[in-house]
Motif scaffolding. Structure first.
Motif, mmCIF file in Angstrom:
data_model
loop_
_atom_site.group_PDB
_atom_site.id
_atom_site.type_symbol
_atom_site.label_atom_id
_atom_site.label_comp_id
_atom_site.label_asym_id
_atom_site.label_seq_id
_atom_site.Cartn_x
_atom_site.Cartn_y
_atom_site.Cartn_z
ATOM 1 N N TYR A 6 47.559 34.809 39.344
ATOM 2 C CA TYR A 6 46.592 35.645 40.056
ATOM 3 C C TYR A 6 45.208 35.477 39.436
ATOM 4 O O TYR A 6 45.082 35.229 38.232
ATOM 5 C CB TYR A 6 46.999 37.121 39.977
ATOM 6 C CG TYR A 6 48.269 37.448 40.723
ATOM 7 C CD1 TYR A 6 48.278 37.564 42.118
ATOM 8 C CD2 TYR A 6 49.466 37.648 40.034
ATOM 9 C CE1 TYR A 6 49.455 37.865 42.796
ATOM 10 C CE2 TYR A 6 50.646 37.948 40.712
ATOM 11 C CZ TYR A 6 50.633 38.050 42.086
ATOM 12 O OH TYR A 6 51.795 38.351 42.769
ATOM 13 N N THR A 7 44.184 35.637 40.256
ATOM 14 C CA THR A 7 42.811 35.718 39.757
ATOM 15 C C THR A 7 42.529 37.194 39.520
ATOM 16 O O THR A 7 42.693 38.011 40.434
ATOM 17 C CB THR A 7 41.813 35.144 40.778
ATOM 18 O OG1 THR A 7 42.144 33.773 41.021
ATOM 19 C CG2 THR A 7 40.387 35.237 40.257
ATOM 20 N N VAL A 8 42.102 37.526 38.300
ATOM 21 C CA VAL A 8 42.036 38.938 37.919
ATOM 22 C C VAL A 8 40.662 39.324 37.377
ATOM 23 O O VAL A 8 40.104 38.643 36.512
ATOM 24 C CB VAL A 8 43.104 39.267 36.848
ATOM 25 C CG1 VAL A 8 43.081 40.752 36.506
ATOM 26 C CG2 VAL A 8 44.490 38.847 37.314
ATOM 27 N N ASP A 9 40.114 40.427 37.893
ATOM 28 C CA ASP A 9 38.917 41.057 37.342
ATOM 29 C C ASP A 9 39.328 42.370 36.692
ATOM 30 O O ASP A 9 40.300 43.005 37.116
ATOM 31 C CB ASP A 9 37.883 41.315 38.440
ATOM 32 C CG ASP A 9 37.294 40.031 39.008
ATOM 33 O OD1 ASP A 9 37.325 39.009 38.296
ATOM 34 O OD2 ASP A 9 36.821 40.049 40.156
ATOM 35 N N LEU A 10 38.563 42.788 35.688
ATOM 36 C CA LEU A 10 38.899 43.997 34.944
ATOM 37 C C LEU A 10 37.681 44.901 34.819
ATOM 38 O O LEU A 10 36.594 44.456 34.439
ATOM 39 C CB LEU A 10 39.413 43.616 33.547
ATOM 40 C CG LEU A 10 39.745 44.752 32.577
ATOM 41 C CD1 LEU A 10 40.866 45.627 33.133
ATOM 42 C CD2 LEU A 10 40.151 44.173 31.216
ATOM 43 N N ALA A 11 37.846 46.184 35.152
ATOM 44 C CA ALA A 11 36.803 47.193 34.951
ATOM 45 C C ALA A 11 37.373 48.271 34.043
ATOM 46 O O ALA A 11 38.533 48.668 34.196
ATOM 47 C CB ALA A 11 36.376 47.795 36.284
#
Length: 232
Positions: free
Chosen positions: A25-30
């Motif tokens: 998966y392509t993952v962004d994190l906040a």
């Protein structure tokens, strides 16, 4: 597939991002609610992993803002709170699933895959509209109309109405609705389905005629044109 993780616990967020990245998966994190909401509203995601207890803006507020703005990205709630009322609240606000910490990573992967698979099936529907009497469902635009008036539904309410309309005249049990709409099994003493039906009724049926959503006592619910006095 692109995912957004909104999680303020640094180790947990990094662990999830690493594991999901390794799972292709392509993952962004906040790491806070404000940044998470901004990313969710400004970027394209296939699914959001949303913690409930967040600084600046909590998960409930983020979810409610997304749904009120007709942003129907699937949301999987992550929380340490294992209270029935918390799960009910998340589902009522439009969450697609609810996972209590601590959880096994393989279970998280399974939940993600199920949500994405379910969402993909909805998006490839061959018939673009369903109409029963003066109630119409636009499957492509994910919109509902009654007497040509637009009805504001959450993602879960839309899925629930779609199930009822697709199986018009068929009495659907609470357990069947839970498995089809939420992909979850609920305890018999949990009123999640009853609450969801009541909210849907208030939007779809209460201001209009004829009444279409009916309770069949001891059995479940049906969408059809029937006389309520005939219910058992």
């Amino acid at each position: 597939m692109r995912l957004l993780i909104v999680e303020d616990e640094k180790k947990t967020g990094e662990y999830l991002k690493k594991g999901l990245t390794e799972s292709s998966y392509t993952v962004d994190l906040a790491d806070n609610g404000v940044d998470g909401l901004h990313q969710a509203m400004s970027e394209e995601y296939d699914l959001i992993l949303l913690d409930v207890m967040l600084p600046k803006l909590n998960g409930w507020q983020i979810l409610q803002t997304l749904r009120s703005n007709q942003i129907n990205i699937p949301v999987l709630m992550l929380t340490a709170r294992d209270q029935i009322e918390d799960r009910v609240k998340g589902l009522e606000l439009g969450a697609d699933d609810y996972l209590v910490k601590p959880f096994a990573f393989v279970e998280l992967l399974a939940r993600i895959r199920n949500i994405l698979k379910r969402n993909a099936k909805t998006n490839v529907a061959t018939d673009t509209t369903i109409q029963i009497e003066n109630l119409q469902l636009d499957l492509l635009r994910r919109r509902a109309y009654r007497d040509n008036e637009s009805i504001n539904l959450t993602a879960k309410e839309f899925s629930l109405l779609e199930l009822l309309m697709q199986r018009k005249g068929e009495v659907l049990s609470r357990s069947l609705i839970a498995s089809q709409v939420w992909d979850m099994n609920f305890d018999s003493d949990t009123n999640v389905i009853d609450v969801a039906i009541r909210r849907l009724r208030n939007k779809v049926d209460k201001p209009y005629e004829p009444k279409l959503i009916h309770t069949i006592r001891g059995m479940g619910y049906v969408l059809d044109i029937i006389n309520e006095n005939d219910n058992l």
